[in-house]
Every structure is written in structure tokens, then in C-alpha cells.
Design an enzyme around this catalytic site. Structure first.
Site, PDB file in Angstrom:
ATOM      1  N   HIS A 175       1.638   4.607  -2.782  1.00 48.69           N
ATOM      2  CA  HIS A 175       1.830   6.055  -2.588  1.00 48.69           C
ATOM      3  C   HIS A 175       3.198   6.485  -3.128  1.00 48.69           C
ATOM      4  O   HIS A 175       3.315   7.428  -3.891  1.00 48.69           O
ATOM      5  CB  HIS A 175       1.832   6.413  -1.096  1.00 48.69           C
ATOM      6  N   HIS A 203       0.852  -1.193   0.000  1.00 44.06           N
ATOM      7  CA  HIS A 203       0.000   0.000   0.000  1.00 44.06           C
ATOM      8  C   HIS A 203       0.894   1.252   0.000  1.00 44.06           C
ATOM      9  O   HIS A 203       0.692   2.162  -0.800  1.00 44.06           O
ATOM     10  CB  HIS A 203      -0.888  -0.063   1.257  1.00 44.06           C
ATOM     11  N   GLU A 204       1.900   1.246   0.882  1.00 43.47           N
ATOM     12  CA  GLU A 204       2.802   2.403   0.944  1.00 43.47           C
ATOM     13  C   GLU A 204       3.590   2.561  -0.352  1.00 43.47           C
ATOM     14  O   GLU A 204       3.859   3.678  -0.789  1.00 43.47           O
ATOM     15  CB  GLU A 204       3.771   2.280   2.132  1.00 43.47           C
ATOM     16  N   ASP A 234      -5.691   8.406   4.538  1.00 40.47           N
ATOM     17  CA  ASP A 234      -5.766   8.599   3.087  1.00 40.47           C
ATOM     18  C   ASP A 234      -7.067   9.262   2.622  1.00 40.47           C
ATOM     19  O   ASP A 234      -7.041  10.211   1.847  1.00 40.47           O
ATOM     20  CB  ASP A 234      -5.613   7.252   2.369  1.00 40.47           C
TER      21      ASP A 234
HETATM   22 ZN   LIG Z   1      -2.113   5.179   2.647  1.00 43.17          ZN
END
Ligand SMILES: [Zn+2]
Length: 364
Positions: free
Chosen positions: A62, A58-59, A161
Site C-alpha cells: 500500500h 502487505h502494508e 481492503d
Molecule cells: Zn491492506
């Protein structure tokens, strides 16, 4: 960055793990293995490691989008409550910020979709329809973990988020700091909701609530500070009457000066040029090492940012903080016009809180 250790790099981005994360794994292992035996302990720890692998991906969602915009990612940090992509200087372009932010939850939804397909292929009898995180099938559990991670992260609780996406969408129409303030208010309300619900259902939510509340408060404060300084040029704040030290002066001559004032750092000036910063800590260190023979130039710090007179105070403040200096030269075309201190910048933000007085005065 403190209390964390590096575990490696991926796509050139350093990955760090917070020590409390290891404590969490030990705690899970201890609870599960004392209650259900060593095998259960091992399984529970492996499951959490897998979940955090999904958090890590997930990171990367980003970070890789941020990287594609040319931004620098200092590191990805894994904490017990989730991951953090430490992006240096997020852009103040709402559309880009939204793209960077939304990429994280999208990774979780893609992983959930992938697990669903893989699960169906491996074992068509698997049931994905009821939420299950423990026991049962690993693929089903991971599917739900990712689906819930994605959904939870798009809850508009700034600075999570979803809240950042909300802020970005407001900022497309309104002033950036106003958008942050609004999103932070929504975030604080939701945080209180998390804490209340957490008391009845899940203590994890209490932790998240506290994290969201304090995050929303401090980001709203930072936004207010930078907005109050975003319209004052450094020229209006710089100090032109200041004491300087020459690099050729014996270092002991300045000890007196530096110990009898509240000023921490002294500009070192030679022939009208700013050549260094003598910090109080380097003075103390030199005294400690009995370097009495040294000259100012030997112990002064020679790397520092140069501030332009037309630069906005907010930018100067962030550059000086990044370089960890409390004083910097204000120069135009190589000519030293004055100096600027962090103290002076912060003082200005108190005089013009939230930028209202200035903004209303300058905008018709
Ligand atoms: Zn996030």
C-alpha cells in the site's frame, strides 16, 4: 499512534508496533509453552512473527504505491488484528485509491506464489493442497497464511481492503461520499456475518467483525460530515465580528478575558494582521509558571494555517485539525478578512446534514 513504539524505518517510512501486539505474542508464548513445552512456545511465537512480517510487506505494498503518487506515509502500524498504513490525506481519485489498496493483497498473493515455487524446488514432496497453518512444514504454512491473508483482505468489508476497492469502483460512477456510504453498508452487513460465524468457529473473526463494524460506521460518518462541508466556502462561515488581542498587551490583561468565556483560543492581531493564536492552555501554563511580566506576543502560538475565503469548509476543517488549531485567519492576498473556528465549521455541518439541502439547492 498512542500505545505504540517505533521499531525502525524502511524506504523512509517509520514502522511502529502497538503494545497489544507484544501482549499477543506473550499470550501465544504462554499458552503454547505451558501446554506443549518451551520449544513449542518458541516455534509458535516465531511463526506469528513471520506472519506479521508478511502483514508488514502487505502494508509496504500500500505505502509504496501511495508514495509513488507523492503521498506522505506517516507510519506503518502493526496491531494484533493486522497492519495499518497511515497515509496522510488519501487522494479522492478512485483509480489511485484502488491501485493503492489492491497493492496490499497482491503482495500476499506474490509471496504465496514465491513460497510455492521455493517449496517445490527445495522439497518436491511437499503438499500444498490442504490448508495447514500449524504443524507440518513451515513453507506450506506460510504459503497458506499468505494465500488466506490475500483472500481475506479482498472480502469487500469496508474499511478492509476489499471494501475500499469496492468503494473506489462505485466512486468511479457515483459521488464519493455516496460510494463510501454504500460500501460502509456492505461492510456493516459483512461485519455482522463475521461476528455470527465467529461465535461458532473462531473468536478471531468476532474481533475482526467488531473492528470492521466500528470502522465502517465512523468512516461513513466522516464522509457524511465532509460531504456536507465540501460545498460551503469558508467565506460564508467566517466570523468578521470578533474580539482580538494585541501582541503588546500584558498577558495578565487577557487572563480575565480568556477565563470568562467558552472560547478556547484567541486571535492575536497587530496592525490588521493576524500574527498568532493565544490558546487557553498556553494562558494556563504561563499562569502556572508565574510569567506575569510576559506580553501576549511572548506566549502566543505563531504557527497556524491561513485559510482562503474561497476554500471549501471541509478542506479548512481538515487543515485546521492537522495543525491542531481551533481558530485560524481567513486571508486573501495578505488582507485579514475574518477568522474561522472549528466550532463554526462543525456547527455548519449540523445545519446542513449530509449536504442534501445545499446540494439539491445549488445543482439543477
Ligand atoms: Zn491492506
Amino acid at each position: 499512534m498512542r500505545w505504540s513504539f517505533p521499531v525502525g524505518r524502511l524506504f523512509g517510512i517509520p514502522i511502529r508496533i502497538h503494545y497489544t501486539f507484544i501482549l499477543l505474542l506473550l499470550f501465544i508464548w504462554y499458552v503454547e509453552s505451558t501446554m506443549l513445552g518451551p520449544r513449542a512456545g518458541f516455534q509458535a511465537v516465531s511463526f506469528w512473527v513471520l506472519i506479521f512480517l508478511c502483514v508488514l510487506l502487505h502494508e509496504f505494498g500500500h505505502s509504496l504505491v501511495a508514495k509513488s503518487y507523492g503521498l506522505t506515509i506517516a507510519s506503518i502500524l502493526l496491531l494484533p488484528i493486522g497492519g495499518v498504513s497511515q497515509i496522510v490525506e488519501l487522494p479522492r481519485e478512485p483509480a489511485r485509491e484502488v491501485a493503492i489498496t489492491i497493492a496490499g493483497p497482491i503482495v500476499n498473493f506474490l509471496l504465496a506464489g514465491l513460497l510455492l515455487i521455493v517449496g517445490e524446488i527445495i522439497d518436491p514432496s511437499l503438499r500444498f493442497s490442504t490448508i495447514s497453518l500449524e504443524g507440518g512444514n513451515l513453507i506450506v504454512n506460510l504459503f497458506w497464511a499468505n494465500a488466506l491473508l490475500g483472500l481475506f483482505n479482498i472480502v469487500p468489508a469496508y474499511p478492509m481492503d476489499g471494501g475500499r476497492i469496492l468503494r473506489g469502483m462505485i466512486a468511479m460512477r457515483k459521488d464519493y461520499s455516496e460510494a463510501t456510504r454504500l460500501a460502509a453498508d456492505v461492510g456493516k452487513l459483512l461485519a455482522i456475518g463475521f461476528i455470527v460465524i465467529g461465535f461458532f468457529y473462531n473468536w478471531w473473526l468476532i474481533l475482526i467483525g467488531i473492528f470492521v463494524f466500528s470502522g465502517a460506521s465512523s468512516e461513513a460518518e466522516a464522509a457524511a460530515l465532509s460531504s456536507s462541508l465540501s460545498e460551503i466556502p469558508v467565506r460564508n462561515l467566517m466570523i468578521t465580528d470578533y474580539r482580538t488581542i494585541s501582541p503588546n498587551e500584558p498577558f495578565t490583561a487577557v487572563v480575565e478575558k480568556s477565563l470568562h468565556t467558552f472560547q478556547n483560543d484567541f486571535p492575536v492581531v497587530s496592525d490588521g494582521r493576524f500574527v498568532g493564536i493565544l490558546t487557553r492552555s498556553s494562558v494556563i501554563e504561563a499562569l502556572h509558571h508565574r510569567m506575569h511580566e510576559s506580553k501576549v506576543g511572548d506566549i502566543a502560538r505563531s504557527s497556524f494555517p491561513t485559510i482562503q475565503p474561497d476554500e471549501m469548509a471541509a478542506d479548512a476543517l481538515s487543515r485546521m485539525r492537522t495543525s491542531r488549531v481551533t481558530v485560524a485567519p481567513v486571508e486573501k492576498d495578505g488582507t485579514l478578512l475574518g477568522i474561522i473556528t472549528i466550532e463554526k465549521l462543525l456547527e455548519a455541518s449540523d445545519i446542513f446534514p449530509k449536504g442534501k439541502s445545499l446540494k439539491d439547492g445549488s445543482q439543477k
